[in-house]
Design an enzyme around this catalytic site. Structure first.
Site, PDB file in Angstrom:
ATOM      1  N   TYR A 178      49.369 -40.924  22.680  1.00 41.04           N
ATOM      2  CA  TYR A 178      50.071 -40.182  21.628  1.00 41.04           C
ATOM      3  C   TYR A 178      50.920 -39.074  22.235  1.00 41.04           C
ATOM      4  O   TYR A 178      50.677 -38.621  23.358  1.00 41.04           O
ATOM      5  CB  TYR A 178      49.070 -39.587  20.629  1.00 41.04           C
ATOM      6  CG  TYR A 178      48.207 -38.478  21.201  1.00 41.04           C
ATOM      7  CD1 TYR A 178      48.602 -37.141  21.124  1.00 41.04           C
ATOM      8  CD2 TYR A 178      46.989 -38.752  21.819  1.00 41.04           C
ATOM      9  CE1 TYR A 178      47.815 -36.127  21.656  1.00 41.04           C
ATOM     10  CE2 TYR A 178      46.197 -37.752  22.343  1.00 41.04           C
ATOM     11  CZ  TYR A 178      46.615 -36.435  22.256  1.00 41.04           C
ATOM     12  OH  TYR A 178      45.831 -35.427  22.783  1.00 41.04           O
ATOM     13  N   CYS A 179      51.926 -38.644  21.472  1.00 39.68           N
ATOM     14  CA  CYS A 179      52.758 -37.500  21.849  1.00 39.68           C
ATOM     15  C   CYS A 179      53.212 -36.825  20.556  1.00 39.68           C
ATOM     16  O   CYS A 179      52.739 -37.155  19.479  1.00 39.68           O
ATOM     17  CB  CYS A 179      53.934 -37.928  22.725  1.00 39.68           C
ATOM     18  SG  CYS A 179      55.010 -39.171  21.964  1.00 39.68           S
ATOM     19  N   THR A 180      54.123 -35.874  20.641  1.00 38.86           N
ATOM     20  CA  THR A 180      54.482 -35.065  19.476  1.00 38.86           C
ATOM     21  C   THR A 180      55.082 -35.891  18.344  1.00 38.86           C
ATOM     22  O   THR A 180      54.610 -35.860  17.210  1.00 38.86           O
ATOM     23  CB  THR A 180      55.468 -33.953  19.883  1.00 38.86           C
ATOM     24  OG1 THR A 180      54.938 -33.239  21.000  1.00 38.86           O
ATOM     25  CG2 THR A 180      55.689 -32.982  18.721  1.00 38.86           C
TER      26      THR A 180
END
EC number: 1.14.-.-
Length: 322
Positions: A178-180
């Site tokens: 996951y990331c922003t």
């Protein structure tokens, strides 16, 4: 009461012909609308975040949707009290996210399975799953999913090397990443698949989308989500708020980021207002005494005031050792 400003976050991997020309045109258009923000454009697509009034952002979204290249591009919307940026930048780059791979990844061809927030929430709790945070270390330190692996990296381009060094921990595991907002994971998950990892999934829409999901409500997220604008961070978990950030100087719970006042250093530090004052927003003695220290200039400090502050820090340091 509905807020008068909005912050938009979006990306799309799509071929853009003559990206430099499109960059110049897009900057002109954004300035004409009165938007502020940062947009990256390359041959492989667009990645942006802008702020403006409800009317300005509505006009901007309508224009994007009218372009066949971006007609189906998801746009994340946050209400805001004012602008989240100070200037408007639209820049041409070779890559939307910098990985500098010898064998580049096209997310339209190879990328991990997209999981909606509820599916991601459930998959995280599978004991055969490992969750990898694809962001930088300072982003993780402010907030992350419970139990997620923290790669020791200061820039996204360092992530592939870190994975190569720790690949044994991933063998035989279901991998979630996951990331922003999702743009980094599109490429990272594709790279993992190319490296032979078979079960790779990514959080569709990133942390921002996860925090807005009405069913999951951001659960299993601890801390705040670091964002690259004047807000610095935004809340995610709407059920319980757990502070995991620690003050750089004392280790006490804190969720406030500042940059070291020495421009040559600019280190990101989680820091309380009291310790920002005490340590002159500087991560070390060398930075506090640097002739270009911005905290000193901002507060018009005299040499006598600087010496008093330094003496107090030295006195407390000696007391702590004793």
């Amino acid at each position: 009461m509905e807020k008068q400003y909005r912050v938009l976050l979006y990306y799309k991997y799509v071929k853009i012909d003559e990206p430099e020309e499109f960059t110049a045109q897009h900057l002109k258009f954004c300035k004409e609308l009165g938007l502020l923000g940062r947009i990256l454009i390359s041959e492989e697509g667009i990645n942006g975040t802008v702020s403006g009034t409800v009317e300005q952002t509505e006009q901007y979204m309508n224009a994007l949707k009218a372009d066949p290249r971006f007609a189906d591009m998801p746009i994340k919307i946050d209400e805001a009290d004012g602008h989240a940026f100070r200037k408007m930048f639209v820049r041409h780059k070779k890559e939307l996210v910098t990985l500098r791979l010898e064998d580049d990844v096209d997310p339209n061809v190879t990328t991990g399975k997209h999981l909606k927030p509820k599916d991601f929430y459930e998959q995280m709790q599978d004991p055969d799953t490992i969750v990898i945070d694809a962001r930088n270390d300072y982003e993780y330190d402010l907030g992350h999913f419970r139990g997620a692996v923290r790669p020791d990296i200061e820039a996204f381009r360092e992530l592939p090397d870190w994975i190569e060094e720790h690949k044994d921990m991933l063998e035989g595991k279901k991998i979630l990443t996951y990331c922003t907002g999702g743009v980094r994971c599109e490429k990272f998950s594709g790279w993992l698949l190319k490296k032979g990892f078979e079960d790779v999934s990514q959080l569709d829409g990133g942390i921002v989308t996860y925090g807005k999901d009405p069913e999951v409500k951001g659960q299993m997220w601890d801390g705040q989500c670091y964002v690259f604008d004047e807000r610095i961070s935004v809340p995610v978990n709407r059920v319980e708020h757990v502070i995991i950030g620690k003050d750089y100087f004392t280790g006490e719970p804190c969720e406030r980021y500042v940059n070291c006042a020495n421009p040559a250093c600019n280190k990101k530090m989680i820091c309380t207002p009291e310790n920002e004052y005490k340590y002159m927003r500087s991560c070390s003695h060398e930075c506090r005494t640097n002739e270009r220290n911005m905290y000193v200039k901002e507060h018009d400090m005299t040499q006598e005031e600087i010496n008093e502050r330094l003496a107090l820090i030295e006195k407390e340091d000696h007391a702590a050792i004793d």
